[in-house]
Design a protein around this motif. Structure first.
Motif, PDB file in Angstrom:
ATOM      1  N   ALA A  70       8.569   5.867  -4.716  1.00 26.17           N
ATOM      2  CA  ALA A  70       9.602   4.924  -5.165  1.00 26.17           C
ATOM      3  C   ALA A  70       9.506   3.645  -4.347  1.00 26.17           C
ATOM      4  CB  ALA A  70      10.981   5.555  -5.027  1.00 26.17           C
ATOM      5  N   MET A  71       8.527   2.802  -4.675  1.00 29.25           N
ATOM      6  CA  MET A  71       8.396   1.505  -4.015  1.00 29.25           C
ATOM      7  C   MET A  71       7.737   0.513  -4.975  1.00 29.25           C
ATOM      8  SD  MET A  71       5.241   1.979  -1.303  1.00 29.25           S
ATOM      9  CE  MET A  71       6.338   2.725  -0.123  1.00 29.25           C
ATOM     10  N   GLN A  72       7.990  -0.742  -4.735  1.00 28.78           N
ATOM     11  CA  GLN A  72       7.460  -1.808  -5.576  1.00 28.78           C
ATOM     12  C   GLN A  72       6.076  -2.208  -5.093  1.00 28.78           C
ATOM     13  OE1 GLN A  72       8.931  -3.116  -8.353  1.00 28.78           O
ATOM     14  NE2 GLN A  72       7.064  -4.322  -8.679  1.00 28.78           N
ATOM     15  N   GLU A  73       5.104  -2.209  -5.975  1.00 29.53           N
ATOM     16  CA  GLU A  73       3.752  -2.588  -5.577  1.00 29.53           C
ATOM     17  C   GLU A  73       3.683  -4.079  -5.265  1.00 29.53           C
ATOM     18  OE1 GLU A  73      -0.912  -2.044  -6.885  1.00 29.53           O
ATOM     19  OE2 GLU A  73       0.667  -1.458  -8.292  1.00 29.53           O
ATOM     20  N   ALA A  74       3.021  -4.411  -4.158  1.00 27.87           N
ATOM     21  CA  ALA A  74       2.876  -5.804  -3.739  1.00 27.87           C
ATOM     22  C   ALA A  74       1.450  -6.316  -3.919  1.00 27.87           C
ATOM     23  CB  ALA A  74       3.303  -5.957  -2.285  1.00 27.87           C
ATOM     24  N   VAL A  75       0.552  -5.469  -4.413  1.00 36.00           N
ATOM     25  CA  VAL A  75      -0.829  -5.872  -4.651  1.00 36.00           C
ATOM     26  C   VAL A  75      -0.925  -6.480  -6.042  1.00 36.00           C
ATOM     27  CG1 VAL A  75      -3.227  -5.122  -4.770  1.00 36.00           C
ATOM     28  CG2 VAL A  75      -1.650  -3.999  -3.182  1.00 36.00           C
ATOM     29  N   GLU A  76      -1.410  -7.702  -6.114  1.00 46.27           N
ATOM     30  CA  GLU A  76      -1.570  -8.373  -7.400  1.00 46.27           C
ATOM     31  C   GLU A  76      -2.984  -8.141  -7.919  1.00 46.27           C
ATOM     32  OE1 GLU A  76       0.810  -9.673  -9.096  1.00 46.27           O
ATOM     33  OE2 GLU A  76       2.317  -9.497  -7.505  1.00 46.27           O
ATOM     34  N   TRP A  77      -3.097  -7.337  -8.970  1.00 45.63           N
ATOM     35  CA  TRP A  77      -4.400  -7.100  -9.586  1.00 45.63           C
ATOM     36  C   TRP A  77      -4.195  -6.672 -11.028  1.00 45.63           C
ATOM     37  CZ3 TRP A  77      -7.124  -1.950  -9.867  1.00 45.63           C
ATOM     38  CH2 TRP A  77      -6.245  -0.878  -9.710  1.00 45.63           C
ATOM     39  N   GLU A  78      -5.271  -6.567 -11.757  1.00 43.97           N
ATOM     40  CA  GLU A  78      -5.218  -6.353 -13.207  1.00 43.97           C
ATOM     41  C   GLU A  78      -4.499  -5.067 -13.585  1.00 43.97           C
ATOM     42  OE1 GLU A  78      -8.369  -5.977 -16.975  1.00 43.97           O
ATOM     43  OE2 GLU A  78      -9.099  -6.246 -14.910  1.00 43.97           O
ATOM     44  N   HIS A  79      -4.578  -4.064 -12.733  1.00 45.69           N
ATOM     45  CA  HIS A  79      -4.014  -2.758 -13.079  1.00 45.69           C
ATOM     46  C   HIS A  79      -2.808  -2.411 -12.212  1.00 45.69           C
ATOM     47  CE1 HIS A  79      -7.358  -1.981 -15.791  1.00 45.69           C
ATOM     48  NE2 HIS A  79      -8.153  -2.474 -14.851  1.00 45.69           N
ATOM     49  N   LYS A  80      -2.053  -3.396 -11.849  1.00 41.34           N
ATOM     50  CA  LYS A  80      -0.840  -3.202 -11.057  1.00 41.34           C
ATOM     51  C   LYS A  80       0.150  -2.313 -11.816  1.00 41.34           C
ATOM     52  CE  LYS A  80       2.860  -5.879  -8.807  1.00 41.34           C
ATOM     53  NZ  LYS A  80       3.359  -7.249  -8.517  1.00 41.34           N
ATOM     54  N   SER A  81       0.979  -1.581 -11.059  1.00 40.65           N
ATOM     55  CA  SER A  81       1.981  -0.713 -11.673  1.00 40.65           C
ATOM     56  C   SER A  81       2.840  -1.464 -12.678  1.00 40.65           C
ATOM     57  CB  SER A  81       2.886  -0.121 -10.578  1.00 40.65           C
ATOM     58  OG  SER A  81       4.001   0.541 -11.155  1.00 40.65           O
ATOM     59  N   LYS A  82       3.021  -0.846 -13.834  1.00 39.05           N
ATOM     60  CA  LYS A  82       3.851  -1.436 -14.884  1.00 39.05           C
ATOM     61  C   LYS A  82       5.304  -0.964 -14.804  1.00 39.05           C
ATOM     62  CE  LYS A  82       0.023  -1.765 -18.203  1.00 39.05           C
ATOM     63  NZ  LYS A  82      -0.491  -1.293 -19.521  1.00 39.05           N
ATOM     64  N   VAL A  83       5.590  -0.090 -13.854  1.00 44.67           N
ATOM     65  CA  VAL A  83       6.927   0.491 -13.730  1.00 44.67           C
ATOM     66  C   VAL A  83       7.604  -0.102 -12.496  1.00 44.67           C
ATOM     67  CG1 VAL A  83       8.275   2.609 -13.602  1.00 44.67           C
ATOM     68  CG2 VAL A  83       6.034   2.616 -14.743  1.00 44.67           C
ATOM     69  N   PRO A  84       8.663  -0.885 -12.672  1.00 47.90           N
ATOM     70  CA  PRO A  84       9.337  -1.489 -11.514  1.00 47.90           C
ATOM     71  C   PRO A  84       9.827  -0.424 -10.533  1.00 47.90           C
ATOM     72  CG  PRO A  84      10.082  -2.501 -13.559  1.00 47.90           C
ATOM     73  CD  PRO A  84       9.259  -1.308 -13.945  1.00 47.90           C
ATOM     74  N   GLY A  85       9.581  -0.667  -9.243  1.00 43.85           N
ATOM     75  CA  GLY A  85      10.063   0.254  -8.224  1.00 43.85           C
ATOM     76  C   GLY A  85       9.304   1.551  -8.128  1.00 43.85           C
ATOM     77  N   ARG A  86       8.127   1.640  -8.758  1.00 41.08           N
ATOM     78  CA  ARG A  86       7.301   2.846  -8.716  1.00 41.08           C
ATOM     79  C   ARG A  86       5.869   2.433  -8.424  1.00 41.08           C
ATOM     80  NH1 ARG A  86      11.768   4.330  -8.766  1.00 41.08           N
ATOM     81  NH2 ARG A  86      12.815   5.803 -10.154  1.00 41.08           N
ATOM     82  N   MET A  87       5.199   3.201  -7.570  1.00 37.45           N
ATOM     83  CA  MET A  87       3.828   2.854  -7.210  1.00 37.45           C
ATOM     84  C   MET A  87       3.070   4.080  -6.710  1.00 37.45           C
ATOM     85  SD  MET A  87       2.491   0.379  -4.125  1.00 37.45           S
ATOM     86  CE  MET A  87       0.737   0.234  -3.782  1.00 37.45           C
ATOM     87  N   HIS A  88       1.806   4.171  -7.099  1.00 38.24           N
ATOM     88  CA  HIS A  88       0.907   5.148  -6.482  1.00 38.24           C
ATOM     89  C   HIS A  88       0.431   4.559  -5.161  1.00 38.24           C
ATOM     90  CE1 HIS A  88       0.373   8.701  -8.900  1.00 38.24           C
ATOM     91  NE2 HIS A  88       0.376   7.976  -9.993  1.00 38.24           N
ATOM     92  N   ALA A  89       1.210   4.783  -4.107  1.00 34.17           N
ATOM     93  CA  ALA A  89       0.943   4.181  -2.809  1.00 34.17           C
ATOM     94  C   ALA A  89       0.353   5.176  -1.822  1.00 34.17           C
ATOM     95  CB  ALA A  89       2.229   3.592  -2.232  1.00 34.17           C
ATOM     96  N   CYS A  90      -0.117   6.326  -2.318  1.00 37.52           N
ATOM     97  CA  CYS A  90      -0.698   7.322  -1.408  1.00 37.52           C
ATOM     98  C   CYS A  90      -1.995   7.912  -1.957  1.00 37.52           C
ATOM     99  CB  CYS A  90       0.311   8.423  -1.125  1.00 37.52           C
ATOM    100  SG  CYS A  90       0.023   9.281   0.447  1.00 37.52           S
ATOM    101  N   GLY A  91      -2.485   7.368  -3.065  1.00 39.05           N
ATOM    102  CA  GLY A  91      -3.774   7.802  -3.581  1.00 39.05           C
ATOM    103  C   GLY A  91      -3.766   8.995  -4.492  1.00 39.05           C
ATOM    104  N   HIS A  92      -2.592   9.436  -4.923  1.00 40.12           N
ATOM    105  CA  HIS A  92      -2.559  10.611  -5.795  1.00 40.12           C
ATOM    106  C   HIS A  92      -3.212  10.342  -7.151  1.00 40.12           C
ATOM    107  CE1 HIS A  92       1.092  12.464  -3.451  1.00 40.12           C
ATOM    108  NE2 HIS A  92       0.109  12.073  -2.669  1.00 40.12           N
ATOM    109  N   ASP A  93      -3.186   9.084  -7.591  1.00 42.61           N
ATOM    110  CA  ASP A  93      -3.895   8.727  -8.817  1.00 42.61           C
ATOM    111  C   ASP A  93      -5.397   8.962  -8.652  1.00 42.61           C
ATOM    112  OD1 ASP A  93      -3.899   6.722  -6.889  1.00 42.61           O
ATOM    113  OD2 ASP A  93      -3.837   5.076  -8.324  1.00 42.61           O
TER     114      ASP A  93
END
Length: 433
Positions: free
Chosen positions: A112-135
């Protein structure tokens, strides 16, 4: 002497032939699977899966679309599976459908965090991010599944593909164990991407590598009032401050200096204005240890210290321990030998790094507590790609060049394990469960 010497030569040659054959068998899968994983088709497949998941992150026990994607991919591969398990979990089966059984695992949930990396495949869900590599973990396991399925006639047993929900504090592994997925399974392997280790290298060790973890929350109750007349109140802020200092003594004065333990208070809430002392203060934190005995002793002392220190300051206290408690992640010594042999064959001895134990926690521990387990880290660091932020950062990035290594290792560890632990004649049928 001559007559007693010559009969030993055939026996010695036989030993050498068996040794050579064993080495060839062990080397077969690692080299084959790494070449497959690095092929453009396989690499692009894992990248596509990983980026799709990254754009659509889901929290623990909410991974419904993630689970659907996994099931669709397994269907395309012709791999049977069971689902749902632990709400959103999936377990696929590749091989003979007969023993031995070995499992390889990936976790699926995001943070439950907002992605701060700007790239083509950035999270489309506000306040959600794969920030630990589970993807990346899911992409690697699907990549391993694809290679295993293509080589299923060479498998001498059955591989379970464990896609687990809710690793990030939800105890998803515990629920899957309780659902019985490890019945008749002999061993399980899990991995995690690492920003600390170089690309093409892996890090692991036998014994405890990650600590057991628990969370606590306490409510300290006094009598609030105006800050100008403290003699008429019972101050829960002062009491809570004394409690925090005393909790630190559990490690500094009650723990063997050679034994790693942690007690950290990370939550302190009480009061809203500068000149009013509140009625209550809430504090909370985490405690960690490598042995179950030390963990339970910490738990006992945390509760005791909070209640008694509150009493010294004329306050009342209640303590709540949040479940589940995570056990320490302990790598099986026999699986360590297996891992090192396979990884060395695939990557070379210089790329097998000894892992220093960490006070972090991982719910793979629930699997490794139930059956022999092994957890290792796959390096992603590459100077040409720039600095990679550690997990749980909004700036976390995955170096996708690591995907082939994780997929090939998981597939090789499982396939080689089956071959080395085969039980009697291989069944003529290779129909999966």
């Amino acid at each position: 002497m001559m007559s007693s010497f010559f009969p030993r030569i055939p026996l010695f040659l036989t030993f050498l032939l068996l040794l050579s054959s064993h080495h060839a068998v062990r080397a077969e899968f690692p080299s084959k699977f790494l070449n497959m994983a690095k092929s453009p088709e396989q690499f692009e497949y894992m990248v596509r899966i990983r980026r799709t998941l990254h754009e659509n992150p889901e929290l623990g026990y909410e991974e419904f679309e993630t689970s659907k994607l996994i099931r669709n991919e397994l269907d395309r591969m012709g791999i049977p599976y069971k689902s749902p398990i632990a709400i959103t979990g999936v377990v696929g089966y590749v091989g003979t459908g007969h023993p031995p059984f070995v499992a390889i695992r990936a976790d699926m949930d995001a943070l439950a965090m907002q992605e701060a990396v700007e790239w083509e495949h950035k999270s489309k869900v506000p306040g959600r991010m794969h920030a630990c590599g589970h993807d990346a973990h899911v992409a690697m396991l699907l990549g391993a599944a694809k290679m295993l399925q293509e080589n299923r006639m060479d498998l001498e047993g059955t591989v379970l593909l464990v896609f687990q929900p809710a690793e990030e504090g939800g105890g998803g592994a515990k629920k899957m164990v309780e659902a019985g997925i490890l019945e008749n399974v002999d061993a399980i392997f899990g991995l995690h991407v690492s920003t600390r280790h170089p690309l093409g290298a892996v890090a692991a060790n036998s014994g405890p590598i990650l600590a057991g973890n628990g969370f606590f929350e306490a409510k300290i109750t006094g009598k609030g009032g105006h800050a100008a007349i403290p003699q008429q109140i019972i101050d829960p802020v002062v009491a809570s401050s004394s409690i925090i200092v005393s909790l630190q003594h559990l490690v500094s004065r009650e723990t063997d200096p050679l034994d790693s333990q942690v007690v950290t208070v990370g939550k302190f809430q009480g009061g809203r204005t500068f000149n009013v002392i509140p009625d209550t203060v809430t504090l909370g934190g985490t405690f960690r240890a490598f042995s179950k005995e030390n963990f339970m002793q910490l738990k006992h002392r945390i509760e005791e210290v909070i209640i008694r220190q509150a009493g010294v300051q004329r306050c009342n206290a209640s303590v709540n321990f949040l479940s589940p408690f995570y056990p320490a992640t302990i790598n099986d010594a026999h699986l360590d030998k297996h891992f090192r042999a396979v990884a060395e064959t695939m990557l070379g001895d210089g790329n097998i790094k000894d892992l220093q134990a960490s006070m972090g926690a991982e719910d793979f521990a629930f699997f490794a507590e139930a059956i022999p387990g092994y957890f290792y880290f796959v390096g992603m660091a590459n100077e040409t790609e720039g600095l990679l932020e550690s997990g749980h950062s909004p700036y976390f990035r995955v170096n996708e060049a690591a995907l082939p290594y994780g997929a090939a290792l998981q597939a090789s560890l499982a396939a080689t394990y089956l071959r080395e632990h085969r039980q009697g004649p291989v069944p003529s049928s290779h129909d999966e469960l």
